[in-house]
Design an enzyme around this catalytic site. Structure first.
Site, PDB file in Angstrom:
ATOM      1  N   ASN A 126       0.808  -1.224   0.000  1.00  0.00           N
ATOM      2  CA  ASN A 126       0.000   0.000   0.000  1.00  0.00           C
ATOM      3  C   ASN A 126       0.842   1.275   0.000  1.00  0.00           C
ATOM      4  O   ASN A 126       1.660   1.489   0.892  1.00  0.00           O
ATOM      5  CB  ASN A 126      -0.893  -0.026   1.261  1.00  0.00           C
ATOM      6  CG  ASN A 126      -2.118   0.848   1.143  1.00  0.00           C
ATOM      7  OD1 ASN A 126      -2.344   1.485   0.121  1.00  0.00           O
ATOM      8  ND2 ASN A 126      -2.923   0.875   2.194  1.00  0.00           N
ATOM      9  N   ARG A 150     -14.151  -5.216  15.271  1.00  0.00           N
ATOM     10  CA  ARG A 150     -13.178  -4.199  15.661  1.00  0.00           C
ATOM     11  C   ARG A 150     -13.906  -2.874  15.838  1.00  0.00           C
ATOM     12  O   ARG A 150     -14.770  -2.514  15.033  1.00  0.00           O
ATOM     13  CB  ARG A 150     -12.107  -4.064  14.567  1.00  0.00           C
ATOM     14  CG  ARG A 150     -10.988  -3.141  14.959  1.00  0.00           C
ATOM     15  CD  ARG A 150      -9.942  -3.025  13.858  1.00  0.00           C
ATOM     16  NE  ARG A 150     -10.210  -1.887  12.995  1.00  0.00           N
ATOM     17  CZ  ARG A 150      -9.280  -1.307  12.223  1.00  0.00           C
ATOM     18  NH1 ARG A 150      -8.052  -1.775  12.183  1.00  0.00           N
ATOM     19  NH2 ARG A 150      -9.588  -0.282  11.454  1.00  0.00           N
ATOM     20  N   TYR A 188      -7.584   7.475  12.773  1.00  0.00           N
ATOM     21  CA  TYR A 188      -7.404   6.218  12.062  1.00  0.00           C
ATOM     22  C   TYR A 188      -8.607   5.291  12.249  1.00  0.00           C
ATOM     23  O   TYR A 188      -9.092   5.106  13.365  1.00  0.00           O
ATOM     24  CB  TYR A 188      -6.138   5.490  12.566  1.00  0.00           C
ATOM     25  CG  TYR A 188      -6.146   4.056  12.143  1.00  0.00           C
ATOM     26  CD1 TYR A 188      -5.791   3.714  10.837  1.00  0.00           C
ATOM     27  CD2 TYR A 188      -6.616   3.055  12.985  1.00  0.00           C
ATOM     28  CE1 TYR A 188      -5.875   2.409  10.406  1.00  0.00           C
ATOM     29  CE2 TYR A 188      -6.705   1.753  12.568  1.00  0.00           C
ATOM     30  CZ  TYR A 188      -6.334   1.436  11.271  1.00  0.00           C
ATOM     31  OH  TYR A 188      -6.442   0.145  10.844  1.00  0.00           O
ATOM     32  N   ASP A 231      -7.594  -1.293  17.386  1.00  0.00           N
ATOM     33  CA  ASP A 231      -6.280  -1.083  16.766  1.00  0.00           C
ATOM     34  C   ASP A 231      -5.710   0.265  17.218  1.00  0.00           C
ATOM     35  O   ASP A 231      -6.286   1.314  16.922  1.00  0.00           O
ATOM     36  CB  ASP A 231      -6.447  -1.122  15.237  1.00  0.00           C
ATOM     37  CG  ASP A 231      -5.124  -1.190  14.499  1.00  0.00           C
ATOM     38  OD1 ASP A 231      -4.073  -0.928  15.112  1.00  0.00           O
ATOM     39  OD2 ASP A 231      -5.150  -1.500  13.283  1.00  0.00           O
ATOM     40  N   HIS A 276      -2.809   1.325  16.224  1.00  0.00           N
ATOM     41  CA  HIS A 276      -2.052   1.805  15.050  1.00  0.00           C
ATOM     42  C   HIS A 276      -0.721   2.466  15.406  1.00  0.00           C
ATOM     43  O   HIS A 276      -0.406   3.552  14.902  1.00  0.00           O
ATOM     44  CB  HIS A 276      -2.923   2.706  14.179  1.00  0.00           C
ATOM     45  CG  HIS A 276      -2.812   2.370  12.718  1.00  0.00           C
ATOM     46  ND1 HIS A 276      -2.198   3.180  11.810  1.00  0.00           N
ATOM     47  CD2 HIS A 276      -3.225   1.285  12.025  1.00  0.00           C
ATOM     48  CE1 HIS A 276      -2.233   2.617  10.617  1.00  0.00           C
ATOM     49  NE2 HIS A 276      -2.858   1.464  10.720  1.00  0.00           N
ATOM     50  N   GLU A 314      -4.487  -4.112  19.267  1.00  0.00           N
ATOM     51  CA  GLU A 314      -3.505  -4.287  18.188  1.00  0.00           C
ATOM     52  C   GLU A 314      -2.533  -3.114  18.107  1.00  0.00           C
ATOM     53  O   GLU A 314      -2.921  -1.964  18.316  1.00  0.00           O
ATOM     54  CB  GLU A 314      -4.279  -4.417  16.866  1.00  0.00           C
ATOM     55  CG  GLU A 314      -3.367  -4.564  15.665  1.00  0.00           C
ATOM     56  CD  GLU A 314      -4.139  -4.499  14.355  1.00  0.00           C
ATOM     57  OE1 GLU A 314      -5.378  -4.611  14.366  1.00  0.00           O
ATOM     58  OE2 GLU A 314      -3.478  -4.315  13.323  1.00  0.00           O
ATOM     59  N   GLU A 343       1.454  -6.457  11.512  1.00  0.00           N
ATOM     60  CA  GLU A 343       1.050  -6.211  10.123  1.00  0.00           C
ATOM     61  C   GLU A 343       2.137  -5.522   9.306  1.00  0.00           C
ATOM     62  O   GLU A 343       2.144  -5.636   8.088  1.00  0.00           O
ATOM     63  CB  GLU A 343      -0.262  -5.417  10.053  1.00  0.00           C
ATOM     64  CG  GLU A 343      -0.152  -3.973  10.503  1.00  0.00           C
ATOM     65  CD  GLU A 343      -1.458  -3.209  10.398  1.00  0.00           C
ATOM     66  OE1 GLU A 343      -2.510  -3.779  10.708  1.00  0.00           O
ATOM     67  OE2 GLU A 343      -1.411  -2.034  10.001  1.00  0.00           O
ATOM     68  N   ARG A 365       0.202 -10.896  13.553  1.00  0.00           N
ATOM     69  CA  ARG A 365      -0.652 -10.206  12.588  1.00  0.00           C
ATOM     70  C   ARG A 365      -0.080 -10.160  11.171  1.00  0.00           C
ATOM     71  O   ARG A 365      -0.571  -9.417  10.311  1.00  0.00           O
ATOM     72  CB  ARG A 365      -0.860  -8.768  13.069  1.00  0.00           C
ATOM     73  CG  ARG A 365      -1.807  -8.646  14.226  1.00  0.00           C
ATOM     74  CD  ARG A 365      -3.243  -8.705  13.768  1.00  0.00           C
ATOM     75  NE  ARG A 365      -3.664  -7.510  13.076  1.00  0.00           N
ATOM     76  CZ  ARG A 365      -4.490  -7.497  12.037  1.00  0.00           C
ATOM     77  NH1 ARG A 365      -4.960  -8.602  11.530  1.00  0.00           N
ATOM     78  NH2 ARG A 365      -4.856  -6.360  11.487  1.00  0.00           N
ATOM     79  N   GLU A 378      -8.858 -11.215   9.919  1.00  0.00           N
ATOM     80  CA  GLU A 378      -9.447  -9.897   9.614  1.00  0.00           C
ATOM     81  C   GLU A 378     -10.125  -9.964   8.244  1.00  0.00           C
ATOM     82  O   GLU A 378      -9.566 -10.517   7.291  1.00  0.00           O
ATOM     83  CB  GLU A 378      -8.340  -8.832   9.587  1.00  0.00           C
ATOM     84  CG  GLU A 378      -8.847  -7.432   9.306  1.00  0.00           C
ATOM     85  CD  GLU A 378      -7.725  -6.394   9.304  1.00  0.00           C
ATOM     86  OE1 GLU A 378      -6.547  -6.770   9.106  1.00  0.00           O
ATOM     87  OE2 GLU A 378      -8.033  -5.206   9.491  1.00  0.00           O
ATOM     88  N   TRP A 393       2.120   6.950  12.343  1.00  0.00           N
ATOM     89  CA  TRP A 393       0.781   6.768  11.775  1.00  0.00           C
ATOM     90  C   TRP A 393       0.422   5.301  11.860  1.00  0.00           C
ATOM     91  O   TRP A 393      -0.553   4.810  12.101  1.00  0.00           O
ATOM     92  CB  TRP A 393       0.711   7.227  10.313  1.00  0.00           C
ATOM     93  CG  TRP A 393      -0.700   7.169   9.842  1.00  0.00           C
ATOM     94  CD1 TRP A 393      -1.691   8.091  10.086  1.00  0.00           C
ATOM     95  CD2 TRP A 393      -1.335   6.102   9.099  1.00  0.00           C
ATOM     96  NE1 TRP A 393      -2.884   7.660   9.546  1.00  0.00           N
ATOM     97  CE2 TRP A 393      -2.697   6.451   8.941  1.00  0.00           C
ATOM     98  CE3 TRP A 393      -0.886   4.894   8.580  1.00  0.00           C
ATOM     99  CZ2 TRP A 393      -3.608   5.628   8.266  1.00  0.00           C
ATOM    100  CZ3 TRP A 393      -1.783   4.075   7.901  1.00  0.00           C
ATOM    101  CH2 TRP A 393      -3.137   4.463   7.744  1.00  0.00           C
TER     102      TRP A 393
END
Ligand code: CS2
Ligand code: MG
Length: 427
Positions: A56, A166, A178, A235, A237, A261, A287, A308, A364, A427
């Site tokens: 991404n 979530r 977020y 999350d 983040h 998370e 992640e 994750r 997820e 972020w």
């Protein structure tokens, strides 16, 4: 113009591997609802395998890595030699790890597993040891700018069948947070997509103290509205320091989260010791990680409860399976990353792996848009809150070139954060 035309493709005659030699390798880029990078390998006998290489906001770097450096190495190799190809790509580059490299290796690995399973005439999970369960518990993303909007979103998810949810909300005093969909989902589908199709990344604001004050009140309200049973996730983040994360975990204990998370930016694995000493809220991390080494301390010291990693960003099925096997020795379970920036190919790979491993935790599931589903036609199903990869030979995903060609690449960036005084934040 098809994205294959944009990035080119390479074809050579077969080698000694005969019919299973890789004869063609194409790097495909399309942007139906967002950008996706797909590697398509075709054997001399015409068997096709797909792998997801989407990173991404940095999509074209993986296109270049594949196109310029990996595709020429694949032509003529025996598609059956998955382990050897993985080791060759990982070790021969000399430069190890990193998201671009590991996404490229993942795409090759998954495409080869797809081919092998098609040649075997079996769904891929059979080659991974067969099903360890009947279906895969999935969690969806509910969000809202305030409690009524959040409750509405949770209800919609439950109507869709989700049995785990979530929860993300806006925070008073912060303009854009977020995980909160810009507008309430109309068709019931969660439509939060952090990457924006802009020339430069969007700037968002952040205030950790305001967040820490607000989030426990949200979970208190959700528990009193929906009761104690529903598994709830959240999350963070990567935005907290260890001591802030410890406080949030502790404050959320009464609301019995399934997991919290990415509470800290976890490159500093030792930092999780501090969080762990203070809270029994289960922790999920990984992640943004791409190899087993990123988990070494986290797993060995049992500092987390869920891994994750995504198949797409962790070097494929071959590598993520090893991470899960390592985690299993410490009673740590899987929670594979499944946002919309993992393509249906990456999602299908995740589901086959989920079904086969013993230490599956949860998957997820963010649900792609209609244009993405039309471009990648997949056999996986979501029924009564459980996902299943389907029983077609291989991964069970078809790439439609004609549909893909309608959606050329568009530059897109993930947003970034600044604190109120202008300092760049995680972020
Ligand atoms: C995420 C993602 O799904 C998640 O838990 O944190 O939404 C993440 O922000 C994106 O995948 C970034 O590409
Ligand atoms: Mg996340």
């Amino acid at each position: 113009m098809s994205s294959a035309d944009q990035t080119g493709s390479t074809t050579t005659p077969t080698s000694s591997a005969g019919g299973t030699a890789i004869a063609r390798a194409e790097v495909l880029v399309t942007s139906p609802d967002r950008n996706f990078v797909t590697l398509r390998l075709t054997t001399a006998d015409g068997v096709v395998g797909l792998g997801d290489a989407t990173l991404n906001g940095r999509e074209l770097s993986v296109v270049s890595y594949l196109q310029d450096h990996v595709v020429p190495l694949l032509i003529g190799r025996d598609a059956h030699r998955i382990e050897d190809t993985w080791q060759f790509l990982y070790r021969s580059a000399y430069w190890r790890r990193g998201p671009v490299t590991m996404a490229a290796i993942a795409a090759v690995d998954v495409a080869l597993w797809d081919i092998k399973a098609k040649l075997a005439g079996m769904p891929l999970y059979q080659l991974l040891g067969g099903a360890s369960r009947n279906g895969l518990l999935a969690y969806g993303h509910a969000s809202g700018r305030d409690l009524p909007e959040l409750f509405d979103s949770i209800r919609k998810h439950r109507e869709q069948g989700f049995r785990a949810i979530r929860v993300q909300t806006s925070v008073p005093g912060i303009d854009s947070v977020y995980g909160v969909a810009a507008q309430p989902s109309t068709g019931g589908r969660y439509d939060y997509e952090p990457a924006q199709r802009t020339a430069l990344p969007a700037e968002e604001d952040w205030d950790t103290r305001a967040y820490l004050r607000h989030i426990p009140t949200v979970f208190e309200a959700v528990r009193s509205e929906f009761g104690p049973e529903l598994p709830l996730l959240h999350d963070g983040h990567h935005r907290m320091t260890p001591i802030q994360a410890a406080r949030l975990g502790k404050d959320l204990e009464p609301y019995d989260l399934f997991w919290l998370e990415d509470c800290t930016p976890a490159e500093n694995q030792e930092a999780l010791r501090l969080v762990r000493q203070h809270t029994t809220t289960p922790l999920a991390i990984g992640e943004v990680f791409n190899t087993v080494w990123d988990y070494q301390t986290l797993v060995r010291e049992q500092l987390i409860d869920y891994v994750r990693g995504a198949v797409t960003h962790t070097g494929g099925i071959t590598a993520l399976r090893r991470i899960f096997d390592f985690a299993a020795q410490y009673q740590i379970k899987s929670g594979i990353h499944g946002p919309t920036d993992i393509s249906p190919v990456g999602m299908a790979a995740a589901l086959h792996l989920d079904l086969a491993i013993h230490n599956f935790g949860i998957q997820e599931y963010m649900q792609h848009g209609a244009r993405t589903d039309e471009t990648f036609r997949s056999t996986f199903t979501f029924v009564d809150g459980f996902l299943h990869p389907g029983d077609e030979p291989g991964l069970g995903v078809l790439y439609d070139d004609d549909v893909a060609a309608r959606y050329p690449y568009q530059q897109a960036y993930l947003p970034f954060n600044r604190l109120k005084d202008g300092t760049v934040h995680d972020w």
